[in-house]
Design an enzyme around this catalytic site. Structure first.
Site, PDB file in Angstrom:
ATOM      1  N   GLU A  89       0.783  -1.231   0.000  1.00 19.44           N
ATOM      2  CA  GLU A  89       0.000   0.000   0.000  1.00 19.44           C
ATOM      3  C   GLU A  89       0.819   1.287   0.000  1.00 19.44           C
ATOM      4  O   GLU A  89       0.353   2.320  -0.472  1.00 19.44           O
ATOM      5  CB  GLU A  89      -0.932  -0.006   1.225  1.00 19.44           C
ATOM      6  CG  GLU A  89      -2.036  -1.035   1.176  1.00 19.44           C
ATOM      7  CD  GLU A  89      -3.035  -0.752   0.068  1.00 19.44           C
ATOM      8  OE1 GLU A  89      -3.542   0.379  -0.017  1.00 19.44           O
ATOM      9  OE2 GLU A  89      -3.280  -1.669  -0.739  1.00 19.44           O
ATOM     10  N   SER A 485     -45.830 -25.321  46.438  1.00 17.43           N
ATOM     11  CA  SER A 485     -45.211 -25.778  47.685  1.00 17.43           C
ATOM     12  C   SER A 485     -43.710 -25.523  47.748  1.00 17.43           C
ATOM     13  O   SER A 485     -43.102 -25.728  48.806  1.00 17.43           O
ATOM     14  CB  SER A 485     -45.480 -27.274  47.878  1.00 17.43           C
ATOM     15  OG  SER A 485     -46.851 -27.504  48.095  1.00 17.43           O
TER      16      SER A 485
END
Length: 826
Positions: A89, A485
């Protein structure tokens, strides 16, 4: 003379050009400079980075991100990766001032040549710094104006940031295809490896992608991708980043991509979503999706898979007991049924089941065809469970032939099976021919399971339903249901905290409460619709006696019960009504499981958590669940010093002996009571069933000394769970308890059988489990009951007596064993 005139002219033109250029620069700075973005923000810029969540064993289980990016500091990026991008690049990156004048001049000449030859795509000369300026501060607009701005910003950036910082921003920001932002994410997505494991040829391929990732797709455009990769390798050789031998070896290797392994190595999406919610509450959704957090969760991967499978097996077992609801679809086999089968949408969460179509019915089997063309057989033995589902969870007559269940054209869910179940228990299974399948069905009922460490509150496993794909609603944390319960232990705990003992005798007799003018009298009853007379407190829990529980709640006072329930985090602001003592309020699974955990840990407060620790993108710890001070923990090595002993900072909610007394009674539930089927696990276990009116909600919540587990099963829209095929209502004992049993059997398989820990000061006394009196030589059921110092019994009458009722004195109670008037909670 002519020569010198030419030279002078050229020099004049050069000076004039320089002046014009300088003027252009000055004009550009004057015109564009004031409106340019603030480039100094890049000094502290942190790109959006994925948050990663790991299980307790380090496995990656989730990523939250708007962009798939893993930020890597420049010091951790391998030199070969940096060299590859610089070579491809911006060869003069380390020497230019932000704009590469040599490259720019070359690009101008190249573009003039392109235009003279008839036109084409112009070449650029953007440096890495210019690309940083464009990616972070500008748009992708193609114009001279943007290029001028880009150049000005690049020069300013170079004067502010180091080359290494510029390269760090570039390599972590750039898009490289495959949904990858930054080189680290690209290394994972293309090669399934961390950045430091990337080879020269792989680094070169990544560096070939910035210009146009789609043009160099590793599969669809393989030749172009290899060509571009080799060009980058050549540039690395020219720049002397690699040797000729390395370049030759790199270009000789085929380009091979390996898709990343699934992030969810453990199926824990209900848990993962709970982690996301907790993170969002603590840090905000922005930091969760873009902050690059590293999260160590509490998940135990092995326990999670055990929990998931145990819940699925339990839901399937219940569902099969209540009939077959029919095929997924039905196809007309005279047309292109293969294409039609391929278009049938499979119900979510069926893996590893498959779709198949019935193509023919034969004696004793249905002939199948699967979507991939594979033939199969569905024998009658593997669909005998599939009686027709009727209303109210009832089912039709027994299956006698194949046509009772399926028809030609039915699309059904099937699973491969290898062996036929033996006719007798313990018999040898008979192998099936290859291609044999069993009929399956996605359960209509749902539920949840959660397991946590009772000493810390760390959630070790969580499954909130059949499948996250089917429903994201988490029944472990979001479903508010009546506990039935399962709340009773906290009524008994309240009594023990207020002067009662496990030897207290409580009258099991009719109880009628006048609720005022015009209101129906409240008449709770035992599940069995019988009365049993005076019974020890322990029996009230072990046998889940509603009438004993109501009397005890009335004796101790509902305000005290409400306070206990709130202290244990089960419900806030529970109404002070006696029906609440039987579980008529609402709670969720994780809260009541944490409450049970606080019983076995000695009555110390814990808060359930799915997160152990959170670190920011720089590795700084910003959250810890365990905040205890620990002198001596932060050492680099062990030099035979004493083991650090962090203080126990947990709040003591109740007396440890009271908590142990309830734990001992809940162990009795497993040994002799409504949870006795769990006794087969063979480890010290305690817990309680829960079933609401009409069996709309079923529970089992329990624990071993070091593991608390809760299970809930019910329909999302509460409707009765129906009756069991062998008679009797579906209950917590028949629906939820088998799931609990399956899970703890796997979880505790290789664990030692550690007994429940007796707190200091507890007095253990041998009592008759049926009468509550001191045990004698003829006692059949001997219980070692725990008492607080000074409360242990010394004579034949071991405890005090709670009698009477809201309707009259104790003497009005019917004889033990007689029948009550209405069903109650179980």
């Amino acid at each position: 003379m002519h020569f010198w005139r030419v030279i002078a002219g050229l020099l004049g033109l050069g000076v004039l050009g320089g002046v014009v250029a300088a003027g252009a620069v000055v004009y550009a700075l004057w015109h564009y400079g004031p409106t340019l973005p603030d480039y100094k923000q890049l000094v502290d810029y942190e790109p959006p980075t994925a948050t990663r969540v790991h299980a307790g064993d380090g496995r990656l289980i989730a990523e939250y991100a708007t962009e798939n990016r893993v930020f890597v500091p420049i010091t951790a990026i391998p030199k070969r990766v940096k060299d590859a991008f610089v070579a491809a690049e911006d060869q003069r990156f380390y020497s230019h001032f932000g704009v590469d004048l040599v490259g720019l001049f070359r690009a101008v000449l190249t573009n003039i040549n392109i235009q003279l030859k008839g036109g084409g795509r112009p070449v650029g000369a953007s440096t890495i710094t210019q690309q940083v300026a464009k990616n972070f501060l500008l748009t992708n607009e193609v114009s001279i104006e943007r290029k001028i701005k880009e150049a000005i910003l690049a020069i300013r950036i170079e004067r502010t940031l180091s080359k290494e910082r510029i390269l760090e921003l570039y390599l972590n920001e750039i898009y490289l295809g495959y949904g990858s932002y930054g080189v680290a994410a690209a290394a994972l997505n293309y090669f399934d490896k961390p950045l430091d494991a990337v080879t020269v040829e792989e680094a070169a391929y990544l560096a070939a992608l910035p210009k146009a990732p789609n043009n160099y797709h590793p599969v669809r455009k393989y030749d172009a991708a290899v060509g571009r990769r080799d060009w980058v390798v050549g540039r690395m050789l020219v720049e002397r980043f690699i040797s000729a031998e390395e370049a030759s070896a790199a270009t000789a290797v085929p380009l091979q991509v390996r898709p990343p392994r699934a992030v969810l190595s453990v199926e824990a999406r209900y848990f993962v979503e709970e982690v996301r919610r907790e993170l969002a509450n603590k840090f905000g959704i922005g930091d969760v999706n873009e902050g690059g957090l590293s999260v160590r969760s509490t998940l135990d991967s092995d326990l999670q898979e055990m929990a998931r499978l145990s819940l699925r097996e339990g839901l399937i077992a219940y569902d099969r007991r209540h009939g077959y609801r029919g095929p997924v679809a039905n196809l007309d086999l005279t047309g292109d049924w293969r294409a039609a089968l391929g278009s049938v949408e499979a119900p979510p969460g069926i893996e590893p089941w498959r779709l198949a179509v019935v193509t023919k019915l034969e004696s004793g089997k249905a002939v199948l065809a699967l979507a991939d063309g594979m033939p199969g057989a569905l024998p009658l033995a593997e669909m005998r469970w599939a009686r027709k589902a009727l209303e109210d969870q009832a089912r039709g007559p027994a299956v006698k032939k194949v046509s009772d269940v399926v028809a030609v054209g039915d699309v059904v869910l099937v699973e491969p099976v290898l062996f036929k179940q033996p006719a007798e228990e313990g018999g040898n299974p008979e192998p099936y021919p290859p291609g044999t399948f069993a009929l399956r069905q996605v359960p209509a009922v749902s539920g949840g399971i959660v397991a946590l460490d009772p000493h810390t509150g760390r959630v070790l496993a969580m499954q909130g339903g059949w499948s996250f794909d089917q429903s994201e609603f988490n029944r472990a944390t979001q479903a508010l249901r009546q506990p039935g319960s399962a709340i009773k232990p906290f009524v008994y705990l309240t009594a023990l905290e207020n002067g009662f003992t496990p030897a207290t005798m409580i009258l099991d007799a009719p109880f009628v409460l006048d609720q005022g003018p015009g209101k129906k009298k409240w008449k709770p009853a035992n599940f069995s619709r019988k009365f049993y007379g005076p019974s020890p407190m322990r029996v009230g829990i072990e046998r889940s006696r509603n009438l004993m529980t109501v009397r005890l709640a009335q004796a101790v006072g509902m305000p005290a019960v409400v306070e206990t329930v709130a202290d244990f985090g089960i419900m806030k602001n529970m109404p002070e009504q006696l029906s609440m003592a039987l579980g008529a309020g609402e709670t969720n699974l994780i809260d009541i499981t944490a409450a049970y955990a606080m019983l076995v840990n000695g009555g110390k407060r814990i808060e359930p958590t799915v997160i152990d620790r959170v670190q920011d993108r720089h590795g700084k710890t910003i959250f810890k669940h365990d905040n205890r001070p620990c002198t001596g923990c932060q050492v680099s090595a062990w030099n035979k010093q004493d083991r650090p002993a962090p203080p126990d900072t947990r709040e003591q909610i109740v007396d440890p002996i009271s908590a142990f007394q309830v734990t001992s009674m809940l162990e009795g539930v497993v040994q002799r009571g409504t949870g006795r089927r769990i006794r087969e696990v063979g480890k010290p276990l305690a817990g309680k069933t829960g079933t609401t009116n009409d069996s709309r909600d079923t529970w089992f919540v329990g624990f071993s000394p070091d593991l608390a587990v809760g299970v809930f099963v019910g329909f999302d829209t509460p409707i009765p769970l129906g009756r069991q095929p062998w008679g009797g209502q579906e209950t917590g004992s028949s629906v939820a308890a088998p799931i609990f049993k399956s899970f703890v059997a796997k979880a505790l398989k290789d664990k030692p059988a550690i007994p429940f820990r007796t707190p200091p000061g507890a007095r253990l006394v041998r009592l008759d489990g049926e009468t509550g009196q001191l045990a004698g030589s003829a006692t059949k059921t001997v219980i070692k009951e725990a008492f607080k110092p000074g409360t242990e019994p010394t004579g034949a009458a071991a405890g005090i007596f709670i009698g009477g009722s809201a309707a009259g004195p104790a003497g009005s109670a019917p004889a033990p064993g007689s029948t009550g008037e209405s069903t109650g909670l179980y």
